[in-house]
Design an enzyme around this catalytic site. Structure first.
Site, mmCIF file in Angstrom:
data_model
loop_
_atom_site.group_PDB
_atom_site.id
_atom_site.type_symbol
_atom_site.label_atom_id
_atom_site.label_comp_id
_atom_site.label_asym_id
_atom_site.label_seq_id
_atom_site.Cartn_x
_atom_site.Cartn_y
_atom_site.Cartn_z
ATOM 1 N N ASN A 23 73.821 -43.633 -31.466
ATOM 2 C CA ASN A 23 72.987 -42.713 -30.696
ATOM 3 C C ASN A 23 71.677 -43.339 -30.247
ATOM 4 O O ASN A 23 71.040 -42.835 -29.317
ATOM 5 C CB ASN A 23 72.711 -41.448 -31.513
ATOM 6 C CG ASN A 23 73.951 -40.582 -31.670
ATOM 7 O OD1 ASN A 23 74.890 -40.683 -30.895
ATOM 8 N ND2 ASN A 23 73.964 -39.749 -32.702
ATOM 9 N N CYS A 125 83.738 -30.214 -12.894
ATOM 10 C CA CYS A 125 83.440 -28.980 -12.153
ATOM 11 C C CYS A 125 83.513 -27.736 -13.022
ATOM 12 O O CYS A 125 83.729 -26.635 -12.517
ATOM 13 C CB CYS A 125 84.408 -28.843 -10.982
ATOM 14 S SG CYS A 125 84.291 -30.171 -9.774
#
Length: 333
Positions: A23, A125
């Site tokens: 991370n 989307c």
């Protein structure tokens, strides 16, 4: 692999080297887009997400090469050279971004250096509230023109980005990182309030400052970034993975073992360590990391609540539930 066979019932003991933080690595790798000089990163973990980010950066024009391995204060990782001499493509396609949400972190640095970016939404989307709204609203406050169409973010800043005061409505690690990456080359001063305070963000700031950025307030929720005209190359060692360290500490506690976590930093997991100590585990600094010992103590149940840093890490919640399942008493997580 069809199955994993585990023969339990034995305390875990010995020394394990804690690897570099994934991370922390991903946003720092994106920082390479901000300079035309090489950025050399040590202690980079060997993980699929690192490869995905390297592939994404490569298609933007970054030359990525493996420079061997590096021994840094007890923890060993790969050394990556990232050289973005020329950015020849500002599109981050869906096929790459969908594999890893952190890919959206190329948006800020591409916009800052190239003046434009076309980045797929991590979910394509998908209908609903986008998880990157905080990123986009912050970039708009820096003067970027942003629209979303067909699952892609279209961003431009033909006259460059300009410093602003940005107040995050809620704490977001990714938005904080993206706005830091965008602001270092912006004209003027940017102030980020209610910024995330994770150690991985501190690692990004340390790398950027080594590259010539001017960022103050490290470790706090108020960051001040004075934009500069240009960043230069640097060499930076990725911090050890605090979640990996916490996971092995819990494994030692569950089995009644004694483990030395070489390279781990106690200050990165203070809240988790405090909780483990309340549960009956002896944890102390060792000459090269952290020593975790539950060989002669009773495991007690305690209650915890996860929260943004410096609270108890959500990524250690599942491991802690496993620990409490063998403790005496009832625990609420």
């Amino acid at each position: 692999m069809d199955k994993i066979q585990i023969y339990g019932g034995k305390p875990l003991s010995g020394t394990i080297v804690i690897g570099g933080s994934k991370n922390a690595s991903l946003p720092v790798m994106c920082a390479s887009l901000l300079t035309d000089e090489p950025l050399i990163l040590g202690n980079v973990p060997h993980l699929a997400d690192i490869t995905t980010m390297a592939n994404l950066l490569s298609q933007h024009g970054v030359e990525v090469s493996l420079e061997g391995h590096d021994d840094n204060e007890g923890h060993i990782g790969r050394v990556l050279s990232l050289h973005a001499k020329d950015i020849n493509n500002t599109k981050a396609p869906y096929d790459l971004v969908r594999k890893m949400r952190a890919s959206v972190l190329v948006l800020g640095p591409l916009l800052a250096r190239a003046g434009e970016a076309e980045v797929s939404l991590p979910g394509g989307c998908a209908i609903g509230t986008r998880p990157v709204d905080l990123h986009l609203n912050g970039l708009r406050q820096l003067g970027a023109n942003i629209s979303v169409d067909g699952g892609y973010i279209y961003a431009s800043a033909p006259k460059g980005l300009f410093g602003s005061r940005i107040i995050f409505p809620k704490v977001s690690v990714g938005a904080t990182e993206n706005l830091i990456l965008a602001s270092v080359l912006a004209k003027g001063k940017t102030v980020l309030q209610n910024a995330a305070k994770e150690p991985e963000i501190n690692d990004l700031i340390n790398c950027l400052n080594a590259m010539g950025a001017k960022i103050k307030g490290i470790g706090t929720s108020a960051l001040t970034i004075n934009g500069v005209d240009k960043l230069h190359g640097a060499r930076h060692a990725i911090m050890p993975d605090r979640i990996e360290a916490g996971t092995y500490a819990i494994a030692a506690a569950i089995t009644g073992g004694k483990i030395n976590l070489s390279g781990a930093r106690l200050n990165d997991i203070t809240t988790a360590v405090d909780s483990l100590r309340l549960a009956g585990i002896n944890i102390q600094r060792s000459p090269n990391g952290i020593l975790v010992d539950r060989s002669n103590s009773e495991l007690k149940s305690i209650n915890i609540e996860t929260a943004p840093y410096p609270g108890f890490p959500t990524d250690l919640q599942a491991q802690f539930i496993s620990l409490m399942s063998v403790a005496n008493g009832t625990s609420i997580v």
